[in-house]
Design a protein around this motif. Structure first.
Motif, PDB file in Angstrom:
ATOM      1  N   GLU A  17       0.830  -1.212   0.000  1.00 30.82           N
ATOM      2  CA  GLU A  17       0.000   0.000   0.000  1.00 30.82           C
ATOM      3  C   GLU A  17       0.861   1.258   0.000  1.00 30.82           C
ATOM      4  O   GLU A  17       0.523   2.243  -0.663  1.00 30.82           O
ATOM      5  CB  GLU A  17      -0.945  -0.013   1.197  1.00 30.82           C
ATOM      6  N   ALA A  18       1.960   1.237   0.738  1.00 26.20           N
ATOM      7  CA  ALA A  18       2.860   2.402   0.758  1.00 26.20           C
ATOM      8  C   ALA A  18       3.448   2.635  -0.625  1.00 26.20           C
ATOM      9  O   ALA A  18       3.463   3.770  -1.125  1.00 26.20           O
ATOM     10  CB  ALA A  18       3.967   2.190   1.792  1.00 26.20           C
ATOM     11  N   ALA A  19       3.913   1.568  -1.262  1.00 25.54           N
ATOM     12  CA  ALA A  19       4.482   1.696  -2.607  1.00 25.54           C
ATOM     13  C   ALA A  19       3.421   2.165  -3.595  1.00 25.54           C
ATOM     14  O   ALA A  19       3.681   3.034  -4.438  1.00 25.54           O
ATOM     15  CB  ALA A  19       5.082   0.364  -3.062  1.00 25.54           C
ATOM     16  N   ALA A  20       2.219   1.622  -3.481  1.00 29.92           N
ATOM     17  CA  ALA A  20       1.146   1.992  -4.405  1.00 29.92           C
ATOM     18  C   ALA A  20       0.746   3.448  -4.257  1.00 29.92           C
ATOM     19  O   ALA A  20       0.485   4.134  -5.255  1.00 29.92           O
ATOM     20  CB  ALA A  20      -0.066   1.087  -4.183  1.00 29.92           C
ATOM     21  N   SER A  21       0.707   3.947  -3.023  1.00 27.80           N
ATOM     22  CA  SER A  21       0.303   5.341  -2.825  1.00 27.80           C
ATOM     23  C   SER A  21       1.285   6.294  -3.492  1.00 27.80           C
ATOM     24  O   SER A  21       0.878   7.292  -4.095  1.00 27.80           O
ATOM     25  CB  SER A  21       0.154   5.665  -1.335  1.00 27.80           C
ATOM     26  N   ALA A  22       2.564   5.979  -3.415  1.00 30.96           N
ATOM     27  CA  ALA A  22       3.568   6.838  -4.046  1.00 30.96           C
ATOM     28  C   ALA A  22       3.593   6.651  -5.558  1.00 30.96           C
ATOM     29  O   ALA A  22       3.733   7.624  -6.310  1.00 30.96           O
ATOM     30  CB  ALA A  22       4.946   6.558  -3.454  1.00 30.96           C
ATOM     31  N   ALA A  23       3.457   5.422  -6.012  1.00 33.88           N
ATOM     32  CA  ALA A  23       3.470   5.162  -7.450  1.00 33.88           C
ATOM     33  C   ALA A  23       2.295   5.844  -8.145  1.00 33.88           C
ATOM     34  O   ALA A  23       2.424   6.344  -9.267  1.00 33.88           O
ATOM     35  CB  ALA A  23       3.437   3.663  -7.715  1.00 33.88           C
TER      36      ALA A  23
ATOM     37  N   TYR B  63      10.564  -4.838 -13.498  1.00 37.69           N
ATOM     38  CA  TYR B  63       9.955  -5.274 -12.246  1.00 37.69           C
ATOM     39  C   TYR B  63      10.892  -4.960 -11.086  1.00 37.69           C
ATOM     40  O   TYR B  63      12.094  -4.779 -11.253  1.00 37.69           O
ATOM     41  CB  TYR B  63       9.629  -6.772 -12.267  1.00 37.69           C
ATOM     42  N   ALA B  64      10.287  -4.933  -9.912  1.00 37.60           N
ATOM     43  CA  ALA B  64      11.019  -4.847  -8.655  1.00 37.60           C
ATOM     44  C   ALA B  64      10.248  -5.698  -7.657  1.00 37.60           C
ATOM     45  O   ALA B  64       9.123  -6.137  -7.945  1.00 37.60           O
ATOM     46  CB  ALA B  64      11.128  -3.404  -8.174  1.00 37.60           C
ATOM     47  N   GLN B  65      10.843  -5.931  -6.506  1.00 36.26           N
ATOM     48  CA  GLN B  65      10.160  -6.750  -5.507  1.00 36.26           C
ATOM     49  C   GLN B  65      10.465  -6.273  -4.101  1.00 36.26           C
ATOM     50  O   GLN B  65      11.509  -5.652  -3.852  1.00 36.26           O
ATOM     51  CB  GLN B  65      10.537  -8.227  -5.653  1.00 36.26           C
ATOM     52  N   MET B  66       9.518  -6.564  -3.219  1.00 32.85           N
ATOM     53  CA  MET B  66       9.661  -6.270  -1.795  1.00 32.85           C
ATOM     54  C   MET B  66       9.315  -7.539  -1.025  1.00 32.85           C
ATOM     55  O   MET B  66       8.344  -8.214  -1.351  1.00 32.85           O
ATOM     56  CB  MET B  66       8.726  -5.138  -1.371  1.00 32.85           C
ATOM     57  N   ILE B  67      10.116  -7.826  -0.009  1.00 31.47           N
ATOM     58  CA  ILE B  67       9.913  -9.010   0.828  1.00 31.47           C
ATOM     59  C   ILE B  67       9.789  -8.566   2.276  1.00 31.47           C
ATOM     60  O   ILE B  67      10.604  -7.772   2.760  1.00 31.47           O
ATOM     61  CB  ILE B  67      11.096  -9.999   0.697  1.00 31.47           C
TER      62      ILE B  67
ATOM     63  N   CYS C 169       9.569   1.859   1.019  1.00 30.55           N
ATOM     64  CA  CYS C 169       8.585   1.275   0.108  1.00 30.55           C
ATOM     65  C   CYS C 169       7.977   2.351  -0.782  1.00 30.55           C
ATOM     66  O   CYS C 169       7.807   2.149  -1.994  1.00 30.55           O
ATOM     67  CB  CYS C 169       7.492   0.560   0.890  1.00 30.55           C
ATOM     68  N   ARG C 170       7.659   3.500  -0.188  1.00 33.62           N
ATOM     69  CA  ARG C 170       7.119   4.612  -0.988  1.00 33.62           C
ATOM     70  C   ARG C 170       8.150   5.086  -2.008  1.00 33.62           C
ATOM     71  O   ARG C 170       7.805   5.372  -3.162  1.00 33.62           O
ATOM     72  CB  ARG C 170       6.681   5.758  -0.080  1.00 33.62           C
ATOM     73  N   GLU C 171       9.396   5.152  -1.598  1.00 34.59           N
ATOM     74  CA  GLU C 171      10.460   5.579  -2.503  1.00 34.59           C
ATOM     75  C   GLU C 171      10.574   4.619  -3.690  1.00 34.59           C
ATOM     76  O   GLU C 171      10.710   5.045  -4.830  1.00 34.59           O
ATOM     77  CB  GLU C 171      11.776   5.633  -1.733  1.00 34.59           C
ATOM     78  N   LEU C 172      10.497   3.331  -3.413  1.00 33.67           N
ATOM     79  CA  LEU C 172      10.546   2.346  -4.493  1.00 33.67           C
ATOM     80  C   LEU C 172       9.348   2.486  -5.418  1.00 33.67           C
ATOM     81  O   LEU C 172       9.483   2.483  -6.639  1.00 33.67           O
ATOM     82  CB  LEU C 172      10.613   0.928  -3.920  1.00 33.67           C
ATOM     83  N   GLY C 173       8.153   2.628  -4.849  1.00 38.09           N
ATOM     84  CA  GLY C 173       6.965   2.804  -5.671  1.00 38.09           C
ATOM     85  C   GLY C 173       7.043   4.041  -6.543  1.00 38.09           C
ATOM     86  O   GLY C 173       6.727   3.999  -7.730  1.00 38.09           O
ATOM     87  N   ALA C 174       7.492   5.145  -5.969  1.00 35.28           N
ATOM     88  CA  ALA C 174       7.623   6.389  -6.741  1.00 35.28           C
ATOM     89  C   ALA C 174       8.667   6.232  -7.843  1.00 35.28           C
ATOM     90  O   ALA C 174       8.468   6.702  -8.974  1.00 35.28           O
ATOM     91  CB  ALA C 174       8.005   7.543  -5.813  1.00 35.28           C
ATOM     92  N   ALA C 175       9.770   5.565  -7.542  1.00 37.23           N
ATOM     93  CA  ALA C 175      10.839   5.415  -8.529  1.00 37.23           C
ATOM     94  C   ALA C 175      10.413   4.556  -9.709  1.00 37.23           C
ATOM     95  O   ALA C 175      10.646   4.915 -10.867  1.00 37.23           O
ATOM     96  CB  ALA C 175      12.079   4.820  -7.860  1.00 37.23           C
ATOM     97  N   ILE C 176       9.779   3.428  -9.434  1.00 37.63           N
ATOM     98  CA  ILE C 176       9.358   2.577 -10.551  1.00 37.63           C
ATOM     99  C   ILE C 176       8.227   3.244 -11.330  1.00 37.63           C
ATOM    100  O   ILE C 176       8.169   3.174 -12.549  1.00 37.63           O
ATOM    101  CB  ILE C 176       9.011   1.137 -10.104  1.00 37.63           C
ATOM    102  N   GLY C 177       7.341   3.952 -10.616  1.00 35.37           N
ATOM    103  CA  GLY C 177       6.284   4.688 -11.303  1.00 35.37           C
ATOM    104  C   GLY C 177       6.831   5.785 -12.196  1.00 35.37           C
ATOM    105  O   GLY C 177       6.426   5.917 -13.359  1.00 35.37           O
ATOM    106  N   ALA C 178       7.766   6.555 -11.679  1.00 38.52           N
ATOM    107  CA  ALA C 178       8.366   7.620 -12.482  1.00 38.52           C
ATOM    108  C   ALA C 178       9.141   7.064 -13.651  1.00 38.52           C
ATOM    109  O   ALA C 178       9.059   7.585 -14.777  1.00 38.52           O
ATOM    110  CB  ALA C 178       9.280   8.489 -11.601  1.00 38.52           C
TER     111      ALA C 178
END
Length: 161
Positions: free
Chosen positions: A20-26, A86-90, A145-154
Motif C-alpha cells: 500500500e505504501a508503494a502503491a500510494s507513491a506510485a 519489475y522490482a520486488q519487496m519481501i 517502500c514509498r520511494e521504491l513505488g515512486a521510482a518505478i512509477g516515475a
C-alpha cells in the motif's frame, strides 16, 4: 496509458502495508493497480507495463499464495511480457534472501528486467507468537517502500525502463 501492477500477499499485514505504501507513491506518478495475489491473474500481467511483487517470506520461501499466483500465471504470459521492468519487496522475520531469489528466478524465466535490487524489510519475528502476530511496519521502512513505488512509477511514466 502506462500502468504499474503491484501484486502482494499478506497474512499478518506486513506485506500489505508495504504494498500500500508503494502503491500510494506510485499512483502519484502513473496509473497503479494494487491487487492481492489470489485475485491477480494473467490478464492483469498482460495489461500492465511494469510490476512490483510484494510477499512475505515463510519458512525460507515465498509465501504459498504468492507462489500460487506465479504458478497460475507463469505459462499463460510466458513469451508475452518479456523485457518489462519489475522490482520486488519481501517482508521477512529474519532474512528474506531466499524468497527474493525465488521471485527473481521466476522473473528471469519471464525475461523481465529487474530495475532495483529487492527491498527486504525484516520484522525480527522469531517466536511462533511474533510470527503469527499482526505486523506494524516502521515508518522508515514504509518510506523506503514509498520511494521504491515512486521510482518505478516515475521510470515507467518517463519511459526510462
Amino acid at each position: 496509458m502506462t500502468q504499474l501492477l503491484i501484486v502482494y500477499h499478506s497474512r499478518t499485514g506486513g506485506s500489505r502495508q508495504m504494498a500500500e505504501a508503494a502503491a500510494s507513491a506510485a499512483a502519484e506518478e502513473i496509473e497503479t493497480v494494487l491487487k492481492v495475489a489470489e485475485e491477480a491473474g494473467p490478464d492483469d500481467l498482460l495489461g500492465a507495463d511494469g510490476y512490483l511483487f510484494c510477499a512475505p517470506e515463510n519458512l525460507a520461501a515465498i509465501a504459498g499464495m504468492m507462489k500460487e499466483f506465479f504458478d497460475r500465471c507463469y505459462y499463460p504470459v510466458l513469451g508475452r511480457i518479456e523485457g518489462r521492468p519489475y522490482a520486488q519487496m519481501i517482508c521477512a522475520g529474519s532474512d528474506g534472501e531466499n524468497a527474493a531469489r525465488q521471485t527473481a528466478r521466476i522473473a528471469q524465466g519471464w525475461r523481465l528486467k529487474e530495475v532495483q535490487a529487492p527491498l527486504i524489510v525484516c520484522t525480527h519475528a522469531q517466536t511462533p507468537e511474533q510470527i503469527l502476530a499482526e505486523k506494524t511496519i516502521p515508518e522508515a521502512d514504509l518510506a523506503n517502500c514509498r520511494e521504491l513505488g515512486a521510482a518505478i512509477g516515475a521510470g515507467l511514466s518517463m519511459g526510462v525502463f
